[in-house]
Design a protein around this motif. Structure first.
Motif, mmCIF file in Angstrom:
data_model
loop_
_atom_site.group_PDB
_atom_site.id
_atom_site.type_symbol
_atom_site.label_atom_id
_atom_site.label_comp_id
_atom_site.label_asym_id
_atom_site.label_seq_id
_atom_site.Cartn_x
_atom_site.Cartn_y
_atom_site.Cartn_z
ATOM 1 N N GLN A 101 0.866 -1.309 -0.190
ATOM 2 C CA GLN A 101 -0.621 0.298 -0.263
ATOM 3 C C GLN A 101 0.889 1.138 0.263
ATOM 4 O O GLN A 101 1.694 1.572 0.982
ATOM 5 N N PRO A 102 0.735 2.235 -0.693
ATOM 6 C CA PRO A 102 1.743 3.211 -1.161
ATOM 7 C C PRO A 102 0.849 3.876 0.382
ATOM 8 O O PRO A 102 0.370 5.015 0.676
ATOM 9 N N ASP A 103 2.503 4.572 0.307
ATOM 10 C CA ASP A 103 2.154 5.836 1.587
ATOM 11 C C ASP A 103 1.680 5.306 2.954
ATOM 12 O O ASP A 103 0.918 6.001 3.845
ATOM 13 N N GLY A 104 1.129 3.890 3.088
ATOM 14 C CA GLY A 104 -0.167 3.141 4.394
ATOM 15 C C GLY A 104 0.560 1.658 4.381
ATOM 16 O O GLY A 104 0.244 2.008 5.573
ATOM 17 N N GLY A 105 1.557 1.237 3.855
ATOM 18 C CA GLY A 105 2.014 0.378 3.990
ATOM 19 C C GLY A 105 2.786 -0.189 5.173
ATOM 20 O O GLY A 105 2.856 0.775 5.916
ATOM 21 N N ILE A 106 3.175 -1.171 6.162
ATOM 22 C CA ILE A 106 4.072 -1.230 7.068
ATOM 23 C C ILE A 106 5.254 -0.872 6.601
ATOM 24 O O ILE A 106 5.962 -0.057 8.149
ATOM 25 N N ILE A 130 -1.755 5.311 15.182
ATOM 26 C CA ILE A 130 -2.211 6.575 14.610
ATOM 27 C C ILE A 130 -1.801 6.278 12.743
ATOM 28 O O ILE A 130 -3.305 6.364 12.213
ATOM 29 N N ARG A 131 -1.234 6.045 12.804
ATOM 30 C CA ARG A 131 -0.654 5.293 11.129
ATOM 31 C C ARG A 131 -1.050 3.746 10.730
ATOM 32 O O ARG A 131 -1.727 3.780 10.149
ATOM 33 N N ILE A 132 -1.356 3.034 12.470
ATOM 34 C CA ILE A 132 -2.185 1.163 11.289
ATOM 35 C C ILE A 132 -3.713 2.090 11.129
ATOM 36 O O ILE A 132 -4.658 1.828 10.106
ATOM 37 N N LEU A 133 -3.972 3.834 12.154
ATOM 38 C CA LEU A 133 -5.562 3.265 12.048
ATOM 39 C C LEU A 133 -6.041 4.272 10.723
ATOM 40 O O LEU A 133 -7.149 4.621 10.558
ATOM 41 N N SER A 134 -5.010 5.267 10.388
ATOM 42 C CA SER A 134 -5.497 6.415 9.507
ATOM 43 C C SER A 134 -5.387 5.973 8.096
ATOM 44 O O SER A 134 -4.676 5.466 7.991
ATOM 45 N N SER A 184 -6.467 11.272 6.873
ATOM 46 C CA SER A 184 -5.563 10.689 5.340
ATOM 47 C C SER A 184 -3.531 10.840 5.917
ATOM 48 O O SER A 184 -3.372 12.487 5.914
ATOM 49 N N LYS A 185 -3.670 10.326 6.069
ATOM 50 C CA LYS A 185 -1.292 10.531 5.589
ATOM 51 C C LYS A 185 -1.323 11.599 4.491
ATOM 52 O O LYS A 185 -0.280 12.049 4.746
ATOM 53 N N ARG A 186 -2.015 10.966 3.108
ATOM 54 C CA ARG A 186 -1.495 11.621 2.644
ATOM 55 C C ARG A 186 -2.013 13.612 2.270
ATOM 56 O O ARG A 186 -1.304 14.359 1.426
#
Length: 232
Positions: A101-106, A130-134, A184-186
């Motif tokens: 997942q771009p910008d959201g994987g491990i 927060i990064r797991i959930l967002s 959103s992390k993005r």
């Protein structure tokens, strides 16, 4: 490195089960019922965290990232051996998302942890959660539950009490989580807000910490001694 008091953790969840329908009505977003299957799977997850701690496993080492997927499978499907009854396509799709997942994987989470070694463990655990959930979320399902287990591992690894959902902290946990989930992390604005959210959530984690969820030192020593005797 601490060990978990699994009996105290189970007792907390059983008490929470009784009042959770009432708590659920007061949340910003309604949560799924805290039924026996959910609790059983969560307890299996805490037991797995305890084994990882005992074995000295580093969840953030590249060769150990598969344990994150295993924890997610446990909270969704139950203890090892229950997987055949689970949704195999979901598990496989989760694995692909987890790594790619771009910008959201491990990779995003591991990079963030490596960039923030000076932050205390409460801040790091909050940031990881927060990064797991967002958005985009790390897992397809079970992000709250798996995130709680990951936080518990991080905290106990540095001799701090694990995060355990209780009747006293449930509202203060789920309501901010609803905000994280919609973030959103993005989003550039969200990136600016992230440090403040992380700081506030880390303060919550530290304030609600309960040493009763840690095994007593003598219990840990007894368990280690028994393991040594059996090994000999």
């Amino acid at each position: 490195m601490a060990a978990l008091n699994l009996q105290a953790i189970e007792s907390s969840f059983r008490k929470l089960q009784k009042v959770f329908p009432e708590i659920n009505l007061s949340l910003f977003e309604r949560r799924d019922a805290l039924d026996d299957e959910v609790v059983r799977n969560l307890l299996a997850g805490y037991a797995m965290v305890n084994r990882l701690l005992k074995d000295g496993v580093d969840l953030f080492a590249m060769g150990n990232l598969h344990y994150w997927l295993e924890l997610n499978a446990v909270v969704l499907c139950g203890p090892a051996g229950s997987e055949p009854a689970c949704n195999r396509p979901l598990i496989e799709a989760t694995e692909a998302r987890f790594y790619d997942q771009p910008d959201g994987g491990i990779g995003d989470i591991v990079d963030w942890v490596h960039r923030n070694p000076g932050k205390n463990v409460w801040r790091r655990a909050a940031g990881v959660f927060i990064r797991i959930l967002s958005e985009p979320q790390l897992f397809i399902e079970g992000n709250h539950r798996t995130g709680a287990l990951i936080m518990s591992y991080m905290l106990a690894r540095e001799n701090c009490p694990p995060f355990v959902l209780t009747e006293k902290n449930a509202r203060a946990f789920f309501n901010p989580s609803s905000v994280f989930k919609k973030s959103s992390k993005r989003n550039i604005l969200m990136k600016l807000k992230m440090p403040g959210l992380t700081r506030a959530f880390s303060e919550f984690l530290e304030c609600q910490a309960n040493k009763a969820f840690l095994a007593k030192a003598e219990s840990v020593k007894k368990s280690a001694d028994e393991t040594s005797i059996h090994a000999n």
